[in-house]
Design a protein around this motif. Structure first.
Motif, PDB file in Angstrom:
ATOM      1  N   GLN A  47       0.918  -1.314   0.102  1.00  0.00           N
ATOM      2  CA  GLN A  47      -0.293  -0.126  -0.079  1.00  0.00           C
ATOM      3  C   GLN A  47       0.720   1.247   0.167  1.00  0.00           C
ATOM      4  O   GLN A  47       0.505   2.175  -0.770  1.00  0.00           O
ATOM      5  CB  GLN A  47      -0.863  -0.074   1.178  1.00  0.00           C
ATOM      6  CG  GLN A  47      -1.998  -0.957   1.181  1.00  0.00           C
ATOM      7  CD  GLN A  47      -2.957  -1.416   2.245  1.00  0.00           C
ATOM      8  OE1 GLN A  47      -2.492  -0.854   3.430  1.00  0.00           O
ATOM      9  NE2 GLN A  47      -3.922  -1.943   2.505  1.00  0.00           N
ATOM     10  N   GLN A  48       1.864   1.193   0.834  1.00  0.00           N
ATOM     11  CA  GLN A  48       2.923   2.212   0.847  1.00  0.00           C
ATOM     12  C   GLN A  48       3.390   2.476  -0.643  1.00  0.00           C
ATOM     13  O   GLN A  48       3.509   3.804  -1.134  1.00  0.00           O
ATOM     14  CB  GLN A  48       3.885   2.322   2.205  1.00  0.00           C
ATOM     15  CG  GLN A  48       3.329   2.198   3.444  1.00  0.00           C
ATOM     16  CD  GLN A  48       4.247   2.041   4.380  1.00  0.00           C
ATOM     17  OE1 GLN A  48       5.350   1.319   3.960  1.00  0.00           O
ATOM     18  NE2 GLN A  48       3.889   2.308   5.358  1.00  0.00           N
ATOM     19  N   GLU A  49       3.928   1.348  -1.156  1.00  0.00           N
ATOM     20  CA  GLU A  49       4.569   1.585  -2.424  1.00  0.00           C
ATOM     21  C   GLU A  49       3.499   1.898  -3.667  1.00  0.00           C
ATOM     22  O   GLU A  49       4.182   2.963  -4.449  1.00  0.00           O
ATOM     23  CB  GLU A  49       5.061   0.108  -2.904  1.00  0.00           C
ATOM     24  CG  GLU A  49       5.766   0.027  -4.207  1.00  0.00           C
ATOM     25  CD  GLU A  49       6.306  -1.383  -4.644  1.00  0.00           C
ATOM     26  OE1 GLU A  49       6.791  -1.547  -5.777  1.00  0.00           O
ATOM     27  OE2 GLU A  49       6.306  -2.174  -3.664  1.00  0.00           O
ATOM     28  N   GLU A  50       2.442   1.678  -3.460  1.00  0.00           N
ATOM     29  CA  GLU A  50       1.336   2.385  -4.441  1.00  0.00           C
ATOM     30  C   GLU A  50       1.385   3.713  -4.530  1.00  0.00           C
ATOM     31  O   GLU A  50       1.010   4.303  -5.191  1.00  0.00           O
ATOM     32  CB  GLU A  50       0.010   1.497  -4.004  1.00  0.00           C
ATOM     33  CG  GLU A  50      -1.156   2.099  -5.051  1.00  0.00           C
ATOM     34  CD  GLU A  50      -2.572   1.666  -4.499  1.00  0.00           C
ATOM     35  OE1 GLU A  50      -3.668   1.940  -5.207  1.00  0.00           O
ATOM     36  OE2 GLU A  50      -2.526   0.491  -3.725  1.00  0.00           O
ATOM     37  N   ILE A  51       1.159   4.319  -2.760  1.00  0.00           N
ATOM     38  CA  ILE A  51       1.139   5.677  -2.542  1.00  0.00           C
ATOM     39  C   ILE A  51       2.245   6.212  -3.280  1.00  0.00           C
ATOM     40  O   ILE A  51       2.170   7.372  -3.982  1.00  0.00           O
ATOM     41  CB  ILE A  51       1.142   6.080  -1.178  1.00  0.00           C
ATOM     42  CG1 ILE A  51      -0.325   5.519  -0.633  1.00  0.00           C
ATOM     43  CG2 ILE A  51       1.316   7.361  -0.804  1.00  0.00           C
ATOM     44  CD1 ILE A  51      -0.212   5.476   0.977  1.00  0.00           C
ATOM     45  N   ALA A  52       3.539   5.666  -2.947  1.00  0.00           N
ATOM     46  CA  ALA A  52       4.731   6.387  -3.568  1.00  0.00           C
ATOM     47  C   ALA A  52       4.618   6.389  -5.135  1.00  0.00           C
ATOM     48  O   ALA A  52       5.114   7.541  -5.940  1.00  0.00           O
ATOM     49  CB  ALA A  52       5.953   5.383  -3.249  1.00  0.00           C
ATOM     50  N   ILE A  53       4.215   5.475  -5.862  1.00  0.00           N
ATOM     51  CA  ILE A  53       4.233   5.409  -7.351  1.00  0.00           C
ATOM     52  C   ILE A  53       2.803   6.576  -7.837  1.00  0.00           C
ATOM     53  O   ILE A  53       3.305   7.159  -8.768  1.00  0.00           O
ATOM     54  CB  ILE A  53       3.778   3.915  -7.944  1.00  0.00           C
ATOM     55  CG1 ILE A  53       4.852   2.932  -7.524  1.00  0.00           C
ATOM     56  CG2 ILE A  53       3.230   3.953  -9.383  1.00  0.00           C
ATOM     57  CD1 ILE A  53       4.715   1.517  -8.106  1.00  0.00           C
ATOM     58  N   ASP A  54       1.844   6.345  -7.096  1.00  0.00           N
ATOM     59  CA  ASP A  54       1.064   7.608  -7.393  1.00  0.00           C
ATOM     60  C   ASP A  54       1.588   8.982  -7.495  1.00  0.00           C
ATOM     61  O   ASP A  54       1.279   9.687  -8.380  1.00  0.00           O
ATOM     62  CB  ASP A  54      -0.193   7.458  -6.367  1.00  0.00           C
ATOM     63  CG  ASP A  54      -1.370   6.400  -6.790  1.00  0.00           C
ATOM     64  OD1 ASP A  54      -1.349   6.166  -8.260  1.00  0.00           O
ATOM     65  OD2 ASP A  54      -1.979   5.981  -6.016  1.00  0.00           O
ATOM     66  N   GLU A  55       2.360   9.385  -6.393  1.00  0.00           N
ATOM     67  CA  GLU A  55       2.899  10.402  -6.260  1.00  0.00           C
ATOM     68  C   GLU A  55       4.019  10.560  -7.240  1.00  0.00           C
ATOM     69  O   GLU A  55       4.037  11.820  -7.774  1.00  0.00           O
ATOM     70  CB  GLU A  55       3.646  10.677  -4.864  1.00  0.00           C
ATOM     71  CG  GLU A  55       2.798  10.837  -3.726  1.00  0.00           C
ATOM     72  CD  GLU A  55       1.804  12.114  -3.622  1.00  0.00           C
ATOM     73  OE1 GLU A  55       2.484  13.061  -4.261  1.00  0.00           O
ATOM     74  OE2 GLU A  55       0.707  11.892  -3.405  1.00  0.00           O
TER      75      GLU A  55
END
Length: 226
Positions: A47-55
């Motif tokens: 989930q944290q990786e998904e947030i980072a990719i979104d940013e």
């Protein structure tokens, strides 16, 4: 193009991570999660990786918009056209000044679309392509000299002029004479050097303090000594 490629790559990675997170969630839902701390930690990490990719994706989208704006402004109809509009009156004044010095009495105007229009008494609807090669070359020279004046003003200095044979080859003997008279009659000729490279050296040598001749010898260009 590079930014779009990066965005596509990131979007592909993001989709893959979301699919993997979805599969992991389904696996977790089907299991007894008591004691599966490792799986919970993995889910949080995803989930944290998904947030980072979104940013990162948002950042690249923003950069893409900046590049698109820069591309639009740097086209002929963008900022360049606005800058040129400020110089157009001066450029056109200098073009016609040089044409007069070249003994070609027509009025030429450079438009904001970088098109040359010609007006002259008794010429009707004649256009520049209808002129002789020598007359067209006089206009080319006048435009080049006018742009040089703009550059000279912007840089607040002057520089020597190098003219290759293609620039003057279309001129007749009288055209060469008019060009040299124009240059020698200018104030700039007192502190700038004019260098001409031409196969018609006999027509130019009387105008210059220093003349060098070269020829091809055994596939090498050598200076001809007196």
């Amino acid at each position: 193009s590079k930014a779009e490629s990066q965005i596509q790559h990131l979007e592909s990675n993001l989709k893959a991570e979301r699919d993997r997170a979805s599969r992991t969630q389904k696996e977790l839902d089907s299991l007894d999660l008591s004691g599966t701390k490792a799986d919970e930690d993995r889910l949080v990490a995803l989930q944290q990786e998904e947030i980072a990719i979104d940013e990162e994706l948002k950042t690249h989208h923003y950069k893409q918009k900046i590049l698109e704006l820069m591309t639009k402004n740097l086209k002929d109809g963008g900022i360049k056209a606005k800058i040129v509009e400020n110089y157009l009156p001066y450029i056109n004044q200098r073009i016609n000044f040089y044409l007069e010095k070249l003994n070609f009495f027509v009025n030429v105007e450079l438009t904001s679309n970088f098109e040359l229009k010609m007006m002259g008494s008794g010429r009707g609807n004649q256009t520049i392509p209808c002129l002789s090669a020598g007359q067209q070359k006089r206009i080319d020279i006048a435009v080049l000299m006018a742009w040089r004046d703009v550059s000279r003003q912007a840089a607040v200095n002057s520089c020597n002029i190098l003219i290759m044979d293609e620039i003057l080859e279309a001129l007749s003997f009288s055209g060469v004479s008019d060009f040299m008279d124009m240059w020698n009659g200018s104030d700039e000729s007192k502190y700038s050097n004019l260098i001409v490279i031409s196969q018609r050296w006999a027509e130019f040598e009387t105008y210059f303090d220093n003349v060098k001749a070269y020829k091809l010898v055994d596939k090498a260009t050598v200076e001809i000594k007196d």
